[in-house]
Design an enzyme around this catalytic site. Structure first.
Site, short mmCIF file in Angstrom:
data_model
loop_
_atom_site.label_atom_id
_atom_site.label_comp_id
_atom_site.label_asym_id
_atom_site.label_seq_id
_atom_site.Cartn_x
_atom_site.Cartn_y
_atom_site.Cartn_z
N LYS A 52 0.69 -1.27 -0.04
CA LYS A 52 0.31 0.12 0.15
C LYS A 52 0.86 1.25 -0.07
CE LYS A 52 -3.80 -2.40 2.04
NZ LYS A 52 -4.83 -2.83 3.26
N GLN A 96 -4.76 -1.63 9.87
CA GLN A 96 -4.73 -2.89 8.94
C GLN A 96 -5.39 -3.78 9.96
OE1 GLN A 96 -3.85 -3.36 5.83
NE2 GLN A 96 -4.12 -5.48 5.94
N ASP A 119 -11.29 2.49 3.85
CA ASP A 119 -11.43 0.93 3.80
C ASP A 119 -13.04 0.71 3.47
OD1 ASP A 119 -9.34 -0.68 3.79
OD2 ASP A 119 -9.04 -0.30 5.95
N1 GUN Z 1 -6.74 -6.97 6.21
C1 GUN Z 1 -7.02 -7.80 5.15
N2 GUN Z 1 -7.62 -7.13 4.06
C2 GUN Z 1 -7.79 -5.72 4.41
C3 GUN Z 1 -8.09 -4.55 4.09
O1 GUN Z 1 -8.74 -4.39 2.94
N3 GUN Z 1 -8.24 -3.47 4.95
C4 GUN Z 1 -7.57 -3.36 6.17
N4 GUN Z 1 -7.47 -2.38 6.97
N5 GUN Z 1 -7.18 -4.65 6.67
C5 GUN Z 1 -7.44 -5.68 5.79
#
Ligand code: GUN
Length: 288
Positions: A52, A96, A119
């Site tokens: 990211k 996350q 998100d």
């Molecule tokens: N863990 C797995 N996929 C995601 C996501 O798209 N966003 C976040 N914040 N955590 C995750």
């Protein structure tokens, strides 16, 4: 059979985002800023967050990473969320997941300002999605719809079967696929579904999002179906430097010859999720 190339599609979308950022800067605006909160050292989370941050650099975004050890308290994370909510320089941020067991994930999600929730996990944003209002759509469902649209896979009146009902993938995807303009007829299957095999076999578009490697086998797929594989389970592998490889929820070898379209793992849905996050951050920056 057409192999859906998520890597190529995500590169195209990133190039479009980079172009928009250039334009914003030329107009004297600041670059969009995405912040990420990472707690502990879960291998998958480390990799996702690193991707990211790297993708932010690629498109000209500013990014920040706020790290905590496994023993961080829930209050520390809530304080950080409050700080990010109030930081005028931050356009959007993510925490996350998964978080360590002693931290209540839902409490953290609900503390994030819906305006910065890129998100799309906050109940306000999920609710807006259900109501058909403008919102931040969570990254994986949004990436899947982008792939379906870019590959011009027919959806109107088609039967879309989604295996998995998570708040992050299956549930929001079911809402998107039945929305006006996409117009699919949607069935959501889950661990209690009876006759899952028979239902899957009626799908024109079959989405596997349950997190069980190799679950979808050829006998569950109609000839000519489009198959979207959301699974990314890490399985041990002696041939890779990391000691593991990613395995999807679909048994690719046997299923792919039956499909009109199929996403590989890796290189299918995965790269698209980061694009969606970037798109949401750009949107947040424009709205502020
Ligand atoms: N863990 C797995 N996929 C995601 C996501 O798209 N966003 C976040 N914040 N955590 C995750």
């Amino acid at each position: 059979m057409t192999l859906i190339d998520g890597k190529q599609t995500s590169a195209e979308i990133k190039a479009e985002i980079a172009q928009e950022v250039k334009q914003m800067i030329a107009e004297g605006k600041k670059a969009p800023h995405l912040a990420a909160v990472l707690v502990g050292h879960d291998g998958g989370s480390e990799t996702y967050v690193a991707h990211k941050i790297k993708s932010c650099e690629e498109v000209g975004f500013k990014s920040s990473l706020i790290r905590f050890e496994d023993d961080a308290t829930e209050q520390q994370i809530l304080d950080t969320v409050a700080k990010l909510n109030n930081d005028p320089d931050v356009d959007g941020f993510i925490v996350q997941l998964p978080l360590p067991k002693h931290i209540n994930e839902q409490k953290i999600i609900e503390a994030i300002s819906p305006k910065k929730d890129v998100d799309g996990f906050h109940p306000v944003n999920l609710g807006r999605l259900v109501a058909g209002l403008d919102t931040f759509v969570s990254a994986t469902p949004s990436g899947i719809v982008d792939l379906i649209k870019r590959y011009k896979i027919e959806t109107s009146g088609k039967h879309c079967v989604i295996i998995g009902r998570s708040n992050i993938v299956g549930r929001p995807l079911s809402i998107l696929m039945s929305q006006k303009g996409i117009d699919a007829t949607v069935t959501v299957c889950h661990s209690r579904t009876e006759n899952l095999k028979e239902i899957a076999r009626t799908a024109d578009i079959l989405v596997a999002a349950l997190g069980r490697p190799g679950f979808v086998t050829a006998d569950m797929v109609k000839d000519g179906a489009a198959v979207i594989d959301v699974g990314t389970t890490r399985v041990p592998c002696a041939d890779t430097k990391s000691g593991f490889r990613l395995k999807g929820d679909v048994d690719f070898e046997t299923v792919s010859p039956k499909c009109s379209y199929i996403t590989p793992v890796p290189g299918g849905v995965g790269p698209m999720t980061i694009c969606s996050l970037l798109k949401n951050t750009l949107k947040a920056a424009k709205q502020r």
